[in-house]
Design a protein around this motif. Structure first.
Motif, short mmCIF file in Angstrom:
data_model
loop_
_atom_site.label_atom_id
_atom_site.label_comp_id
_atom_site.label_asym_id
_atom_site.label_seq_id
_atom_site.Cartn_x
_atom_site.Cartn_y
_atom_site.Cartn_z
N VAL A 118 0.40 -1.07 -0.01
CA VAL A 118 0.04 0.02 -0.26
C VAL A 118 0.99 1.30 0.07
N ILE A 119 0.75 1.80 -0.43
CA ILE A 119 1.02 3.37 -0.87
C ILE A 119 0.56 4.45 -0.61
N TYR A 120 0.24 5.25 0.77
CA TYR A 120 -0.33 6.31 0.49
C TYR A 120 0.50 7.87 -0.22
N LEU A 121 -0.63 8.43 -0.42
CA LEU A 121 -0.40 9.66 -1.16
C LEU A 121 -0.88 10.92 -0.58
N LEU A 122 -0.60 11.51 -0.22
CA LEU A 122 -1.20 13.01 0.02
C LEU A 122 -1.34 13.66 -0.66
N ASP A 123 -1.68 15.01 -0.69
CA ASP A 123 -2.20 15.81 -1.38
C ASP A 123 -3.30 15.07 -2.72
N GLY A 124 -3.98 14.30 -2.63
CA GLY A 124 -4.68 13.05 -3.64
C GLY A 124 -5.59 14.13 -4.56
N ASN A 125 -6.01 15.67 -4.70
CA ASN A 125 -6.58 15.93 -5.32
C ASN A 125 -5.86 16.23 -6.06
N ALA A 126 -4.28 16.60 -6.44
CA ALA A 126 -3.22 17.23 -7.09
C ALA A 126 -2.40 15.83 -7.69
N TYR A 127 -2.08 14.90 -7.21
CA TYR A 127 -1.14 13.62 -7.85
C TYR A 127 -1.77 12.81 -7.36
N PHE A 128 -2.99 12.16 -7.68
CA PHE A 128 -3.76 10.91 -7.54
C PHE A 128 -3.82 10.68 -9.33
N PRO A 129 -4.20 11.39 -10.24
CA PRO A 129 -4.44 11.27 -11.53
C PRO A 129 -2.54 10.67 -12.31
N ALA A 130 -1.27 11.48 -11.75
CA ALA A 130 -0.51 11.13 -12.01
C ALA A 130 0.30 9.87 -11.65
N PHE A 131 0.17 9.73 -10.05
CA PHE A 131 0.15 8.32 -9.77
C PHE A 131 -0.45 7.50 -10.24
N HIS A 132 -1.87 7.31 -10.19
CA HIS A 132 -2.96 6.25 -10.93
C HIS A 132 -2.64 5.56 -12.13
N ALA A 133 -2.08 6.98 -13.32
CA ALA A 133 -1.78 6.38 -13.99
C ALA A 133 -0.28 5.90 -14.42
N ALA A 134 0.28 6.04 -13.49
CA ALA A 134 2.06 5.24 -13.45
C ALA A 134 2.20 4.22 -13.49
N LYS A 135 1.00 4.80 -12.86
CA LYS A 135 0.79 2.48 -11.43
C LYS A 135 1.01 2.01 -12.72
N ARG A 136 0.01 1.93 -13.46
CA ARG A 136 -0.69 1.02 -14.78
C ARG A 136 -0.35 0.59 -15.59
N ALA A 137 0.34 1.60 -16.15
CA ALA A 137 1.57 1.82 -17.26
C ALA A 137 1.61 0.50 -17.03
N GLN A 138 2.31 0.78 -15.75
CA GLN A 138 3.72 -1.09 -15.99
C GLN A 138 3.25 -2.16 -15.40
N LYS A 139 2.97 -3.23 -15.97
CA LYS A 139 1.96 -3.99 -15.45
C LYS A 139 2.31 -4.77 -13.82
N ARG A 140 3.96 -4.93 -14.00
CA ARG A 140 4.16 -5.01 -12.90
C ARG A 140 3.90 -4.21 -11.70
N TRP A 141 3.39 -3.46 -11.23
CA TRP A 141 3.43 -1.84 -10.41
C TRP A 141 1.64 -1.79 -9.95
N ARG A 142 0.64 -2.98 -10.80
CA ARG A 142 -0.21 -3.35 -10.69
C ARG A 142 -1.54 -3.68 -9.34
N GLY A 143 -0.45 -4.49 -8.74
CA GLY A 143 -0.41 -5.55 -7.58
C GLY A 143 -0.24 -4.89 -6.50
N VAL A 144 -0.16 -3.39 -6.43
CA VAL A 144 -0.85 -2.11 -5.20
C VAL A 144 -2.13 -1.50 -4.48
#
Length: 284
Positions: free
Chosen positions: A67-93
């Motif tokens: 689990v990764i807890y991310l602060l200031d989610g309104n600003a940064y969630f879309p970028a982190f979500h997209a980056a996570k899904r771009a790599q198959k090996r990271w999707r299990g988080v």
């Protein structure tokens, strides 16, 4: 289709965009596949918007998802979500972004309270001093709900924050070192309130030398842009050098300087590298 139910305050909205001749009033905000949205309250009644990037695939052999807890989610969630899904090996988080029911990416009044230490009354505008209450919310309300919703590996919890959020991450490491195994502090405001974190650092260091802390597999990674104030870069390097003395107890610390980036650009530049740091380069 699972999805974040109309992410109204994140960076990706189309409230003012014309789509296929539709008026702005007819257009709908963007939704993100593979996400959930929770509305939560603190014990004091403060509202939070919790944005979840859902894990994909089977539960890892460890018995739970990191689990990764991310602060200031309104600003940064879309970028982190997209980056996570771009790599198959990271999707299990499980990515848990903590935000606010606000129409702006950064709610300055709310984050000023949640991420800061107490201030003298004459300097307490906007209201500050909610660090421990916010940590209580994360530990006592948010984490139990995440644990109930997902199978979580309790040895793989990370915290990521930028600016005041980075400062808060360092504070969390010093005051509640068992809460997160790994903290990523992007451009942390170490200078805030005459470097108030030094007091907590001294107490943390004394406890470590006294054998009162288990720092096995703990880490602090700090990122900073080379276009930020030289003093801020120097402060981070100095903190990292001091924390090297705790490596004998298991704490790993380092500083990464990103060329060509400033205080506001760096969190978007290092998104993929943060995930690489937390999910690929080492076993938690």
């Amino acid at each position: 289709m699972s999805g974040l139910s109309w992410l109204r305050s994140a960076a990706l909205t189309v409230g003012t965009l014309l789509l296929g001749g539709l008026s702005a009033a007819q257009a709908e905000p963007v939704s993100l596949d593979g996400t959930e949205l929770w509305a939560m309250k603190s014990a004091e009644g403060r509202d939070y918007r919790i944005m979840i990037s859902l894990p994909e695939g089977d539960v890892p052999y460890t018995g739970g998802y990191p689990v990764i807890y991310l602060l200031d989610g309104n600003a940064y969630f879309p970028a982190f979500h997209a980056a996570k899904r771009a790599q198959k090996r990271w999707r299990g988080v499980v990515l848990v972004a903590i935000g606010y029911p606000s129409d702006t990416p950064l709610d300055f009044a709310r984050r000023a309270f949640d991420l800061s230490p107490p201030q003298p009354p004459e300097r307490n505008e906007p209201a500050q001093g909610g660090q421990d209450l916010f940590l209580d919310f994360i530990e006592q309300r948010l984490m139990p709900r995440v644990n109930q919703r997902f199978k979580v590996d309790q040895d793989q919890r990370s915290l990521v924050g930028h600016s005041f959020g980075g400062m808060f991450g360092v504070y969390a490491l010093f005051t509640r070192p068992a809460l997160f195994q790994h903290v990523v502090a992007i451009s942390p405001s170490l200078w805030w309130r005459d470097r108030y974190l030094l007091e907590h650092e001294r107490a943390f260091t004394q406890q470590a030398h006294a054998g009162q802390l288990d720092l096995t597999h703990r880490s602090l990674t700090m990122w900073v842009g080379d276009r930020e104030m030289p003093q801020e870069i120097q402060d981070m390097r100095a903190l990292q050098r001091r924390l090297e003395n705790l490596s004998q107890y298991g704490l790993r610390s380092d500083v990464q300087i990103e060329a060509g980036e400033d205080h506001m650009s760096i969190p978007f530049r290092v998104t993929t590298r943060v995930l690489e740091e937390l999910l690929t380069t080492r076993r938690f």
